[in-house]
Structure formats: C-alpha cells, structure tokens
Design an enzyme around this catalytic site. Structure first.
Site, PDB file in Angstrom:
ATOM      1  N   ASP A 155       0.840  -1.201   0.000  1.00  0.00           N
ATOM      2  CA  ASP A 155       0.000   0.000   0.000  1.00  0.00           C
ATOM      3  C   ASP A 155       0.877   1.253   0.000  1.00  0.00           C
ATOM      4  O   ASP A 155       1.777   1.401   0.850  1.00  0.00           O
ATOM      5  CB  ASP A 155      -0.914   0.002   1.240  1.00  0.00           C
ATOM      6  CG  ASP A 155      -2.061  -0.992   1.107  1.00  0.00           C
ATOM      7  OD1 ASP A 155      -2.239  -1.563   0.014  1.00  0.00           O
ATOM      8  OD2 ASP A 155      -2.775  -1.180   2.111  1.00  0.00           O
TER       9      ASP A 155
ATOM     10  N   SER B 175     -10.205  -0.591  14.021  1.00  0.00           N
ATOM     11  CA  SER B 175      -9.214  -0.389  12.952  1.00  0.00           C
ATOM     12  C   SER B 175      -9.354   0.984  12.278  1.00  0.00           C
ATOM     13  O   SER B 175      -8.360   1.553  11.850  1.00  0.00           O
ATOM     14  CB  SER B 175      -9.299  -1.520  11.915  1.00  0.00           C
ATOM     15  OG  SER B 175     -10.294  -1.251  10.965  1.00  0.00           O
TER      16      SER B 175
ATOM     17  N   SER C 253      -3.285  -0.831  11.468  1.00  0.00           N
ATOM     18  CA  SER C 253      -4.397  -0.402  12.336  1.00  0.00           C
ATOM     19  C   SER C 253      -5.139  -1.582  12.974  1.00  0.00           C
ATOM     20  O   SER C 253      -6.098  -1.378  13.721  1.00  0.00           O
ATOM     21  CB  SER C 253      -5.394   0.427  11.521  1.00  0.00           C
ATOM     22  OG  SER C 253      -6.095  -0.401  10.595  1.00  0.00           O
TER      23      SER C 253
ATOM     24  N   GLU D  24     -23.379   2.071   9.272  1.00  0.00           N
ATOM     25  CA  GLU D  24     -24.695   1.476   9.582  1.00  0.00           C
ATOM     26  C   GLU D  24     -24.573   0.011  10.002  1.00  0.00           C
ATOM     27  O   GLU D  24     -25.582  -0.650  10.248  1.00  0.00           O
ATOM     28  CB  GLU D  24     -25.627   1.564   8.368  1.00  0.00           C
ATOM     29  CG  GLU D  24     -25.966   2.981   7.921  1.00  0.00           C
ATOM     30  CD  GLU D  24     -26.622   3.788   9.045  1.00  0.00           C
ATOM     31  OE1 GLU D  24     -27.444   3.225   9.775  1.00  0.00           O
ATOM     32  OE2 GLU D  24     -26.269   4.972   9.175  1.00  0.00           O
TER      33      GLU D  24
ATOM     34  N   ASP E 114     -11.674  -5.476   5.529  1.00  0.00           N
ATOM     35  CA  ASP E 114     -10.821  -6.661   5.677  1.00  0.00           C
ATOM     36  C   ASP E 114     -10.670  -7.044   7.157  1.00  0.00           C
ATOM     37  O   ASP E 114     -10.601  -8.232   7.487  1.00  0.00           O
ATOM     38  CB  ASP E 114      -9.433  -6.398   5.067  1.00  0.00           C
ATOM     39  CG  ASP E 114      -9.526  -6.072   3.592  1.00  0.00           C
ATOM     40  OD1 ASP E 114     -10.466  -6.561   2.932  1.00  0.00           O
ATOM     41  OD2 ASP E 114      -8.673  -5.307   3.101  1.00  0.00           O
TER      42      ASP E 114
ATOM     43  N   ALA F 142      -7.248   4.180  13.646  1.00  0.00           N
ATOM     44  CA  ALA F 142      -5.782   4.299  13.543  1.00  0.00           C
ATOM     45  C   ALA F 142      -5.417   4.335  12.063  1.00  0.00           C
ATOM     46  O   ALA F 142      -6.143   3.787  11.230  1.00  0.00           O
ATOM     47  CB  ALA F 142      -5.113   3.112  14.237  1.00  0.00           C
TER      48      ALA F 142
HETATM   49  O1  RIB Z   1      -9.233  -3.307   1.413  1.00  0.00           O
HETATM   50  C1  RIB Z   1      -8.093  -2.495   1.477  1.00  0.00           C
HETATM   51  C2  RIB Z   1      -7.041  -3.036   0.576  1.00  0.00           C
HETATM   52  O2  RIB Z   1      -7.496  -2.957  -0.759  1.00  0.00           O
HETATM   53  C3  RIB Z   1      -5.746  -2.276   0.601  1.00  0.00           C
HETATM   54  O3  RIB Z   1      -4.838  -2.799   1.537  1.00  0.00           O
HETATM   55  C4  RIB Z   1      -5.259  -2.385  -0.835  1.00  0.00           C
HETATM   56  O4  RIB Z   1      -4.056  -3.051  -0.929  1.00  0.00           O
HETATM   57  C5  RIB Z   1      -6.379  -3.059  -1.604  1.00  0.00           C
HETATM   58  O5  RIB Z   1      -6.137  -4.400  -1.783  1.00  0.00           O
END
Ligand code: RIB
Length: 302
Positions: free
Chosen positions: A9, A281, A290, A221, A249, A284
């Site tokens: 990222d 998460s 995070s 929501e 995630d 942060a």
């Molecule tokens: O969901 C967030 C993620 O989407 C990020 O970490 C980025 O790498 C993309 O895969």
C-alpha cells in the site's frame, strides 16, 4: 486459510480526494502492507488464529519484505510463491481528512497465482476450518479454492471485493457466506444500495443466484445478513474515523476467526464482535498497521 492477494500500500493522506484531472497537495505519505487477502489473514492472526496464506509475490524488494511481514505476524507461508514474471502487487491509495479513501490496485504477481498453486495446498485446505477468498486474484484460482474447500466440507467465506460484474456464478454457488459492501452489492446486482431495505433486496438477489448466505457491510450502519432461515442487521458503533482503509478486511478477518474458533456463537454475535474489531481499525492510520491485537481488546470478545 486465506487464498488471495498481497499488495504494497502506497498511502497518501490528503485534505480531500482529488477530482479527475486535478493535482492536490498531500500532507503525509506511508508505505504499508495491504492486499485484501493478506489483510484478512493478518487481522485473523492478530486475534489469535493460526492461519496459512496461499498467494504470490514478485521477486522484488516489496515481495521479500512481504514474506517477512507474514513471518512477523506468524502466518504460515509454505504456499506463498515468488514469481520472476511479474512485480509484487501495489495499491496507490488516497485517504482524506475524514478517513475516506480511494484505491487503485495493480495486481501484478497476484494474477500469477494459478489453480495448480491452490491444488498443491489441498492438504492445508482440507485441514482448515474456514477458507477465505476475495476478488484480487483470478476468478479461476478463487473458484479452485472454493471447490476444494467444498470437497472437504470446509466453510467458505467469499469477500467479492473489488466487485466484478462478470463474476462467475459458480463463485456465488460455492460461497457459504458471500460478503460485499454496499458499492460492491450495487455492481453485482445492478441496483442502487443506499438504504437497509435496498441492502435486503440486493441480498435476496444474490441468494437467488446460489449463495449459501449473504452478508452486506454498510459502513457506519453496520451490516446485514440473510440466509434461508435468518435475516437481520447488526449496528456499528459510532466512532470518529481516521482511516477507513482495510476496515472491511478487518471485519472479514475477524469473522473468519470467530467462525473457526467460536463456532458456537450465533452469526449475529460473530458479526457484532467483527464490527467492533473493524471500528477499532478505522481509528488508527494505515491498513494492517491499524489492526488490533488480542491483548489490546476486551476479554469479552473472546
Ligand atoms: O481493502 C483495502 C485493501 O485494498 C488495501 O490494503 C489495498 O491493498 C487493496 O487491496
């Protein structure tokens, strides 16, 4: 077990998200570990799960750093390959002052993860409690993972993100839990998902296409869940977000953890706890940076 993506990222923090054709000043830049698959895997291990990853990185510094990140988080990387044929996936991300984000993924090596790579991991799939997939590797590879899980009666959790309007129907059919956010539900069902009622309609559309159950996350929501016998919404806690990147995630990784380690909990309770982890998460910065560890969370979540 997670069969999915790894991305580096590249995050720019900006006062607001740029418009098309516009250049704006950012005030901070960081490089972090991301990719929906790896994020979900790391989120689960932070809660105490034993997890393995099936993935592909490039033979470059981002890829080698990623392998070390997995080791640092205790993830089994026996089935994480290194390819010379593509660069490690990257995700340039902009995050504005309200915590909202925009993400571009350049999947690179993730698209080199093949069905045969997944077949080589069949033994690990067979021994898993849950197999988690997303939409950042090829649909063929994802489908192989879901089918192998089904063959061995292992629960499948499919996070169809990013959304692909041409997603193979078999991916829905082999998903015990099919999880998307509002905008992904819109792409997949070709209808607006703005209200809770819209979300239930989208969920029933996805159910009619063969999903075992459907979970739609709705940001602040909370989330709704629809199966053959249940249909409910779990509210989210009101928090002030700093960075929402990877919150979905964190939710999916936490849900996988609860499915594997607390199968006696109701789905409603698993989702309530997973919403809490996601809300931690967003308070942060960064993606995996995070995600909370078990020792920083109330014991009542375990
Ligand atoms: O969901 C967030 C993620 O989407 C990020 O970490 C980025 O790498 C993309 O895969």
């Amino acid at each position: 077990m997670v069969v999915g993506s790894c991305m580096t990222d590249l995050i720019s923090y900006t006062p607001r998200l740029p418009s098309p054709g516009e250049t704006i000043h950012g005030h901070r830049f960081t490089v972090g570990f991301g990719g929906k698959g790896a994020n979900q895997c790391v989120a689960a291990t932070r809660l105490g799960a034993t997890a393995a990853m099936v993935a592909m990185v490039g033979d470059d510094s981002f890829g080698h750093n990623y392998l070390q990140n997995f080791r640092d988080n205790g993830v089994d990387i026996t089935h994480v390959g290194v390819t010379k044929d593509a660069a490690t996936g990257v995700a340039p991300i902009a995050v504005d002052d309200s915590g909202e984000n925009c993400i571009i993924i350049v999947a690179g090596a993730n698209l080199k993860l093949s069905a045969s790579d997944v077949e080589r991991a069949e033994g690990v799939i067979k021994g898993s409690s849950v197999v988690v997939c997303q939409g950042e590797i090829t649909p063929e590879t994802t489908l192989t993972a879901l089918k192998l899980a089904r063959k061995h009666n292992v629960k499948t959790l499919m996070n169809a993100a990013p959304a692909d309007a041409n997603i193979p129907t078999d991916i829905l059919k082999y998903s015990d839990i099919f999880c998307v956010n509002e905008s992904e539900a819109e792409v997949l069902t070709e209808r607006k998902v703005k209200t809770e009622e819209d979300a239930y309609e989208a969920a029933s559309n996805l159910m009619s296409r063969g999903c075992g159950s459907v979970l739609i996350t709705l940001g602040e929501e909370g989330a709704i869940y629809v199966s053959k016998d249940q249909c409910f919404r779990v509210p989210a806690e009101a928090v002030t977000p700093v960075d929402t990147t990877g919150a979905g995630d964190a939710f999916v990784g936490a849900l996988a953890y609860y499915l594997a380690y607390h199968p006696g909990l109701s789905m409603e309770e698993m989702m309530r706890r997973s919403c809490h982890i996601a809300s931690v998460s967003v308070q942060a910065p960064g993606t995996q940076s995070s995600y909370p560890t078990r020792d920083s969370l109330p014991e009542t979540l375990f």
